[in-house]
Design a protein around this motif. Structure first.
Motif, PDB file in Angstrom:
ATOM      1  N   LEU A  37       9.719  -2.085   9.568  1.00 33.45           N
ATOM      2  CA  LEU A  37       8.856  -2.091   8.371  1.00 33.45           C
ATOM      3  C   LEU A  37       9.152  -0.909   7.787  1.00 33.45           C
ATOM      4  O   LEU A  37       9.526  -0.965   6.125  1.00 33.45           O
ATOM      5  N   ILE A  38       9.124   0.006   8.111  1.00 36.30           N
ATOM      6  CA  ILE A  38       9.334   1.443   7.646  1.00 36.30           C
ATOM      7  C   ILE A  38      10.529   1.737   6.868  1.00 36.30           C
ATOM      8  O   ILE A  38      10.857   1.941   5.654  1.00 36.30           O
ATOM      9  N   ALA A  39      11.761   1.015   7.546  1.00 28.31           N
ATOM     10  CA  ALA A  39      13.100   1.100   6.969  1.00 28.31           C
ATOM     11  C   ALA A  39      13.175   0.144   5.674  1.00 28.31           C
ATOM     12  O   ALA A  39      13.734   0.747   4.766  1.00 28.31           O
ATOM     13  N   ILE A  40      12.523  -0.874   5.702  1.00 29.23           N
ATOM     14  CA  ILE A  40      12.534  -1.508   4.560  1.00 29.23           C
ATOM     15  C   ILE A  40      11.819  -0.957   3.383  1.00 29.23           C
ATOM     16  O   ILE A  40      12.271  -1.131   2.214  1.00 29.23           O
ATOM     17  N   GLY A  56      11.424   1.869   2.782  1.00 33.91           N
ATOM     18  CA  GLY A  56      12.489   2.990   2.355  1.00 33.91           C
ATOM     19  C   GLY A  56      13.557   2.403   1.435  1.00 33.91           C
ATOM     20  O   GLY A  56      13.773   3.157   0.657  1.00 33.91           O
ATOM     21  N   LEU A  57      14.268   1.568   2.165  1.00 34.23           N
ATOM     22  CA  LEU A  57      15.362   1.018   1.438  1.00 34.23           C
ATOM     23  C   LEU A  57      15.093   0.169   0.027  1.00 34.23           C
ATOM     24  O   LEU A  57      15.807   0.382  -0.829  1.00 34.23           O
ATOM     25  N   SER A  78       0.857  -1.230   0.214  1.00 28.60           N
ATOM     26  CA  SER A  78      -0.132   0.043  -0.094  1.00 28.60           C
ATOM     27  C   SER A  78       0.971   1.234  -0.070  1.00 28.60           C
ATOM     28  O   SER A  78       0.470   2.290  -0.761  1.00 28.60           O
ATOM     29  N   ALA A  79       2.055   1.227   0.621  1.00 32.26           N
ATOM     30  CA  ALA A  79       2.765   2.501   0.817  1.00 32.26           C
ATOM     31  C   ALA A  79       3.363   2.513  -0.598  1.00 32.26           C
ATOM     32  O   ALA A  79       3.528   3.397  -1.196  1.00 32.26           O
ATOM     33  N   ALA A  80       3.915   1.462  -1.245  1.00 33.17           N
ATOM     34  CA  ALA A  80       4.594   1.478  -2.585  1.00 33.17           C
ATOM     35  C   ALA A  80       3.608   1.899  -3.536  1.00 33.17           C
ATOM     36  O   ALA A  80       3.914   2.640  -4.550  1.00 33.17           O
ATOM     37  N   SER A  86      13.543   8.793  -3.974  1.00 34.42           N
ATOM     38  CA  SER A  86      12.712   7.456  -3.872  1.00 34.42           C
ATOM     39  C   SER A  86      12.586   6.973  -2.655  1.00 34.42           C
ATOM     40  O   SER A  86      11.641   6.530  -2.094  1.00 34.42           O
ATOM     41  N   GLN A  87      13.449   6.913  -1.951  1.00 32.36           N
ATOM     42  CA  GLN A  87      13.748   6.491  -0.420  1.00 32.36           C
ATOM     43  C   GLN A  87      12.938   7.564   0.412  1.00 32.36           C
ATOM     44  O   GLN A  87      12.081   6.755   1.105  1.00 32.36           O
TER      45      GLN A  87
END
Lengths: 134, 134, 134, 134, 134, 134
Positions: free
Chosen positions: B89-92, B94-95, B60-62, C97-98
């Protein structure tokens, strides 16, 4: 190259995939990206390594990155992904994309009930903005 | 409405969020979508309920669906998401988005080593195309 | 074909890349698209030609258009892109993008301070809506 | 402003929506965009006006453009969109997004049978590349 | 907080925008992200600071990140973005998105001429894979 | 396999494209997806079959799904798509993507006039939330 050596020793494999080779001419980016991968994906945390890879594959699929879908699906398999887990991952990626599109097409407003759980007070330390004296 | 009743009894809550209400005028879509959610997200499977929600939030974020990020982050919290798990979760997310963009911008070709693990032979039963006699 | 001739003379090259050939059967679209490219990318303006190509590559990468990433990276090289500039471009595309993904995943509200600078009063001439007499 | 006048007379309405007002400070872009809209969406063609709006809404939803989903859903309603048609449009947008995500997550290779129908010979006039004498 | 202090002193402003506050509960991510921003966007390089912001805005628009479009448009204005430059940036973002969509919808194959310029030999140091002796 | 048989008899063709074969190892997903396709794309409704395919292609292009662009363009041709209709479809996909990007880059607020037409009262049956007695 120091980063390549670290990739090899961290993964206990001589194989360095093309993603890292493609960054070889951009040392700062290579260094920064690998360092982030180590911190986020390899250092022990609250999520187990396989769960992390599932999330990575899900984001890569939603972002339509063919390279990353391939490499992280392979990584997930190496970490024990079963066919059943893979089938469920794929099903969620598909279903979430559908409901994402429905919510967007219908421009559904966010329920006030959800606003609260998204942003816990602690994450936006408003008090910080006031008494700083630097 | 039968679907709303099933949502309430399945979730053991009177609250029916706006997403479902917004589908009320489209009974076939409402029925089909809820039925899929039950099968994919609620029926016991190889992935635990919280892991499923993490994957849902990630997609959903992507896909940049504000509604779904909110509703499934709330669902994940209701299923026990800790602050530390949320941070990871947020860090993954983003990365992964960063390396997705790098791989795409550089148009990095997929390593042959990854092709294999993506598509196990069983998934494409070519033999099926031959001997059918219908 | 008139548009192909104009592409060749404008670029001082006999090479007409496949993008334009693919539009050959759709003359109005071909004409309109080439005319826009000339106005936006080729006519002298406030941004220099290389900067324009960097922006074009960045959008194409974010939109995951393989064809356009290839063709505009080539165009940028033809306009003098150095390896160091390319490395910085790639790094920005990845980093943006991050942070895009982080802001979206966290559903961070826009600071009031930013609202102002986005939309200068002149761009929304509200007065125009009143006194027109047509 | 000439473009605003043309928008009003073409649409037979005094209302000029914010999208056009927002382009008022960028006359060349305003002119070019309105001219394209007229050619593509308003001039009679092989697709009827309502079908064109359905396609526009579908793209806008997939691209997650809140403004355009709103404005073109309104335009479709003004052109006679029924609730039943709207329900089917939404269902297709959702289902296509799901199968898009499945095909991407599984990295399914394109069937050779489909390659052919995508690119009819006429669209890539290879002969053009040889005998030109300009 | 050390990172907030560094943000303030680097930018010579007491204002810390919400993006950074939202990461306050995730110290490792906050630290890593700010450190990347400093390296990529603030350290002197081959691209000037305004050009970097233009690229950042372009990616953020293509990724549909409302927060980042706002914050980096503001940053670009603070670095001297003129109305004319802004108009050209917007025009390129729009035009690139159109040709991206056309190339994708038509599934146009990449010209062999472009493959070469995308990946200079040096970026994929194949020789590295052979003689390592670790 | 029952679903494959149904695909063949519904389409009156022995050809089962790879998308369905790729789901063969995931029976529940295969069943659910085919059932949805039948309901949405094949059962007679308010939109004719060709219009449905145009919308499907438009979404697939915007979502950048190469497989689905190919398969549904082929399906549209099989349902009678003319070159002129195809040209108009492509033009709309391109133009919508451009105005989507412009509206997003400029962060244009939705006109109040459009809010109304998006969400007809009937679609959000608020009354339902009150008198339920289950």
């Amino acid at each position: 190259m120091a980063v390549f050596d670290d990739i090899r020793s961290t993964r206990r494999s001589d194989f360095v995939n093309t993603f890292w080779r493609a960054l070889a001419n951009q040392p700062a980016l290579l260094e920064r990206t690998w360092s982030s991968i180590k911190q986020v994906m390899i250092e022990p945390g609250a999520l187990d390594p396989l769960t992390k890879e599932l999330i990575y594959v899900a984001v890569s699929a939603a972002n339509n990155c063919s390279y990353c879908v391939h490499s992280h699906t392979a990584a997930a398999r190496a970490k024990g992904l079963t066919e059943q887990q893979y089938a469920e991952l794929i099903a969620i990626v598909g279903l979430a994309s559908q409901t994402n599109a429905l919510a967007t097409a219908l421009q559904i407003p966010v329920d006030p009930e959800f606003e609260m759980s998204q942003v816990p007070p602690a994450r936006f330390p408003i008090s910080d903005s006031a008494p700083r004296g630097e």
